[in-house]
Motif scaffolding. Structure first.
Motif, mmCIF file in Angstrom:
data_model
loop_
_atom_site.group_PDB
_atom_site.id
_atom_site.type_symbol
_atom_site.label_atom_id
_atom_site.label_comp_id
_atom_site.label_asym_id
_atom_site.label_seq_id
_atom_site.Cartn_x
_atom_site.Cartn_y
_atom_site.Cartn_z
ATOM 1 N N GLY A 73 -9.279 -4.482 -2.026
ATOM 2 C CA GLY A 73 -9.012 -5.422 -3.117
ATOM 3 C C GLY A 73 -7.919 -4.929 -4.051
ATOM 4 N N VAL A 74 -7.636 -5.760 -5.034
ATOM 5 C CA VAL A 74 -6.591 -5.476 -6.018
ATOM 6 C C VAL A 74 -7.234 -5.361 -7.399
ATOM 7 C CG1 VAL A 74 -4.612 -6.536 -7.174
ATOM 8 C CG2 VAL A 74 -4.751 -6.572 -4.685
ATOM 9 N N VAL A 75 -6.880 -4.317 -8.146
ATOM 10 C CA VAL A 75 -7.454 -4.075 -9.477
ATOM 11 C C VAL A 75 -6.302 -3.782 -10.445
ATOM 12 C CG1 VAL A 75 -8.845 -2.445 -10.843
ATOM 13 C CG2 VAL A 75 -9.638 -3.160 -8.574
ATOM 14 N N ALA A 76 -6.346 -4.373 -11.628
ATOM 15 C CA ALA A 76 -5.350 -4.020 -12.654
ATOM 16 C C ALA A 76 -5.803 -2.740 -13.339
ATOM 17 C CB ALA A 76 -5.192 -5.157 -13.657
ATOM 18 N N ILE A 77 -4.879 -1.807 -13.511
ATOM 19 C CA ILE A 77 -5.218 -0.488 -14.068
ATOM 20 C C ILE A 77 -4.351 -0.171 -15.301
ATOM 21 C CG2 ILE A 77 -6.053 0.516 -11.903
ATOM 22 C CD1 ILE A 77 -3.231 1.875 -11.657
ATOM 23 N N PRO A 78 -4.958 0.516 -16.274
ATOM 24 C CA PRO A 78 -4.173 0.913 -17.441
ATOM 25 C C PRO A 78 -3.374 2.176 -17.134
ATOM 26 C CG PRO A 78 -6.420 1.708 -17.668
ATOM 27 C CD PRO A 78 -6.362 0.963 -16.354
ATOM 28 N N THR A 79 -2.174 2.272 -17.669
ATOM 29 C CA THR A 79 -1.459 3.554 -17.641
ATOM 30 C C THR A 79 -0.914 3.766 -19.047
ATOM 31 O OG1 THR A 79 0.853 2.959 -17.179
ATOM 32 C CG2 THR A 79 -0.656 2.956 -15.288
ATOM 33 N N GLU A 80 -0.302 4.904 -19.291
ATOM 34 C CA GLU A 80 0.261 5.148 -20.618
ATOM 35 C C GLU A 80 1.485 4.274 -20.880
ATOM 36 O OE1 GLU A 80 0.997 6.627 -17.941
ATOM 37 O OE2 GLU A 80 2.399 8.305 -18.135
ATOM 38 N N THR A 81 2.107 3.728 -19.807
ATOM 39 C CA THR A 81 3.327 2.922 -19.995
ATOM 40 C C THR A 81 2.989 1.440 -20.124
ATOM 41 O OG1 THR A 81 3.636 2.788 -17.587
ATOM 42 C CG2 THR A 81 4.776 4.581 -18.774
ATOM 43 N N VAL A 82 2.555 0.837 -19.003
ATOM 44 C CA VAL A 82 2.157 -0.577 -18.966
ATOM 45 C C VAL A 82 1.004 -0.683 -17.968
ATOM 46 C CG1 VAL A 82 4.526 -1.365 -19.467
ATOM 47 C CG2 VAL A 82 3.769 -1.216 -17.087
ATOM 48 N N TYR A 83 0.329 -1.844 -17.916
ATOM 49 C CA TYR A 83 -0.727 -2.040 -16.912
ATOM 50 C C TYR A 83 -0.097 -2.238 -15.534
ATOM 51 C CZ TYR A 83 -4.790 -2.173 -19.946
ATOM 52 O OH TYR A 83 -5.797 -1.799 -20.797
ATOM 53 N N GLY A 84 -0.757 -1.691 -14.512
ATOM 54 C CA GLY A 84 -0.298 -1.851 -13.141
ATOM 55 C C GLY A 84 -1.263 -2.722 -12.349
ATOM 56 N N LEU A 85 -0.738 -3.322 -11.273
ATOM 57 C CA LEU A 85 -1.571 -4.114 -10.368
ATOM 58 C C LEU A 85 -1.726 -3.282 -9.102
ATOM 59 C CD1 LEU A 85 -2.927 -6.873 -10.051
ATOM 60 C CD2 LEU A 85 -0.813 -7.710 -9.030
ATOM 61 N N ALA A 86 -2.914 -2.653 -8.944
ATOM 62 C CA ALA A 86 -3.055 -1.588 -7.965
ATOM 63 C C ALA A 86 -3.782 -1.996 -6.697
ATOM 64 C CB ALA A 86 -3.801 -0.415 -8.608
ATOM 65 N N ALA A 87 -3.370 -1.368 -5.580
ATOM 66 C CA ALA A 87 -4.073 -1.478 -4.308
ATOM 67 C C ALA A 87 -3.926 -0.145 -3.583
ATOM 68 C CB ALA A 87 -3.488 -2.606 -3.459
ATOM 69 N N ASP A 88 -4.845 0.103 -2.647
ATOM 70 C CA ASP A 88 -4.766 1.307 -1.814
ATOM 71 C C ASP A 88 -3.428 1.304 -1.073
ATOM 72 O OD1 ASP A 88 -4.913 3.210 0.197
ATOM 73 O OD2 ASP A 88 -6.970 2.710 0.769
ATOM 74 N N ALA A 89 -2.617 2.334 -1.308
ATOM 75 C CA ALA A 89 -1.263 2.379 -0.758
ATOM 76 C C ALA A 89 -1.239 2.484 0.767
ATOM 77 C CB ALA A 89 -0.489 3.554 -1.368
ATOM 78 N N THR A 90 -2.401 2.724 1.400
ATOM 79 C CA THR A 90 -2.416 2.849 2.869
ATOM 80 C C THR A 90 -2.896 1.576 3.554
ATOM 81 O OG1 THR A 90 -4.673 3.722 2.934
ATOM 82 C CG2 THR A 90 -2.894 5.334 2.684
ATOM 83 N N GLN A 91 -3.250 0.539 2.764
ATOM 84 C CA GLN A 91 -3.777 -0.693 3.371
ATOM 85 C C GLN A 91 -2.765 -1.849 3.263
ATOM 86 O OE1 GLN A 91 -7.871 -1.808 2.669
ATOM 87 N NE2 GLN A 91 -8.335 0.151 1.684
ATOM 88 N N PRO A 92 -2.100 -2.193 4.378
ATOM 89 C CA PRO A 92 -1.036 -3.202 4.349
ATOM 90 C C PRO A 92 -1.493 -4.563 3.796
ATOM 91 C CG PRO A 92 -1.126 -2.134 6.501
ATOM 92 C CD PRO A 92 -2.281 -1.604 5.715
ATOM 93 N N ASP A 93 -2.706 -4.996 4.123
ATOM 94 C CA ASP A 93 -3.158 -6.313 3.651
ATOM 95 C C ASP A 93 -3.342 -6.319 2.137
ATOM 96 O OD1 ASP A 93 -3.117 -7.099 6.227
ATOM 97 O OD2 ASP A 93 -5.296 -7.088 6.536
ATOM 98 N N ALA A 94 -3.822 -5.204 1.606
ATOM 99 C CA ALA A 94 -4.004 -5.092 0.155
ATOM 100 C C ALA A 94 -2.649 -5.103 -0.549
ATOM 101 C CB ALA A 94 -4.774 -3.814 -0.170
#
Ligand code: TXA
Ligand code: MG
Length: 300
Positions: free
Chosen positions: A18-39
């Motif tokens: 799945g896709v989860v929005a994550i906080p960082t010190e810069t801006v929020y990111g839209l994250a997925a497992d970098a090894t899963q092409p469908d994600a």
């Protein structure tokens, strides 16, 4: 769409592709497992971003570089060891774990270790990197709160990990370490001056075709027209009831931290013009001027 600070839930969704929005010190990111092409495909869909634009992979620490990066230059070693966790992305030769969907087929990959406690905890629980662009629709203003993400992407994001307002407020500095000298692709809170000191030589300006989407002329754009001025007095002279002035030029850290929230607030208030005071071209001022320049550029 849910908003909360449940790191376990976020980890579970990400492991399941799945896709989860994550906080960082810069801006929020839209994250997925970098090894899963469908994600990864889902990120591009949600953002409306062209698939050729590469994503940054976020790691838990410098000790995780193995597999994600190929051979590191001296510059890359220095910058990662000194600046991580922190608002710096290095572009380096890609390692075996990096898939084409993340880099748009490029031989290089952008990597960073974000300095946010919730996201670091999440990354430490996962045995993978998280590919994450800023969690906004392509070409729009980046989100610096969980609510900004919800407003932009809505129900498409299953979960937003809420880590409060992002303290830095502008996207990470990007340094391409595959060239000699390294090139500054995007200015950020790790400043040109700091890079020059760390590298022992000033970073070069970016050359060649736009490699970072932030290098496109029009980007980071609110709905309102953006007019740039050089002083608060000049801004006052142009001020009308239908315009709003932004620009904490005496406190650049606050200017950067609130820049995107101010652009969004101006849009929400329905003004037709944002008058932005440019900070001096030094330190964090470079990053603010860069984003304002793009917000003010002619729209496609
Ligand atoms: O602060 C940040 O960097 C945020 C947070 C979420 O970490 N992320 C972010 O991602 O700003 P994004 O996708 O909005 O911008 C990443 C930039 C893009 O302009 C992309 O073109 C560039 O990084 N990039 C990524 N990999 C690259 C590569 N291999 N070569 C050149 N540019 C690359
Ligand atoms: Mg972005």
């Amino acid at each position: 769409m849910r908003i909360g600070d449940d790191v376990d839930l976020a980890a579970r969704i990400l492991r399941d592709g799945g896709v989860v929005a994550i906080p960082t010190e810069t801006v929020y990111g839209l994250a997925a497992d970098a090894t899963q092409p469908d994600a990864i495909a889902r990120i591009f869909e949600l953002k409306g971003r062209p698939r050729s634009h590469p994503l940054i992979v976020h790691l838990a620490g410098v000790e995780q570089l193995d597999g994600w990066a190929g051979e590191l230059s001296r510059a890359a070693l220095t910058l990662t060891q000194t600046c991580w966790p922190g608002p710096l992305t290095v572009v380096v030769p890609r390692g075996a774990r990096v898939i084409d969907a993340v880099t748009g087929g490029r031989p290089s990959v952008g990597l960073r270790v974000p300095a946010h406690p919730l996201t670091l905890e999440l990354l430490q629980r996962l045995d993978t990197g998280l590919a994450a662009p800023s969690a906004n629709r392509f070409g729009h203003v980046s989100p610096t709160t969980a609510q900004h993400v919800a407003n932009d992407l809505g129900a498409g994001v299953g979960y937003i990990l809420d880590g409060g307002a992002c303290p830095v407020g502008v996207e990470s500095t990007i340094v391409d370490c595959t060239t000699e000298p390294p090139q500054l692709l995007r200015p950020g809170a790790i400043t040109w001056e700091e890079l020059a000191t760390l590298l022992g030589t000033p970073p070069a300006a970016a050359t060649g075709p736009a490699r970072a989407s932030g290098m496109l002329a029009s980007h980071y754009a609110p709905r309102a027209r953006v007019v740039l001025v050089n002083s608060p007095a000049e801004a006052e002279a142009l001020h009308t009831p239908n315009s709003r002035i932004i620009g904490d030029v005496d406190d650049l850290a606050t200017y950067a931290a609130t820049l995107y929230a101010q652009l969004r607030a101006a849009d929400d208030a329905g003004v037709d013009t944002i008058i932005a005071v440019l900070p001096p071209a030094a330190g964090l001022g470079h990053a603010i001027r860069d984003r304002l320049g793009k917000a003010a550029a002619p729209r496609p």
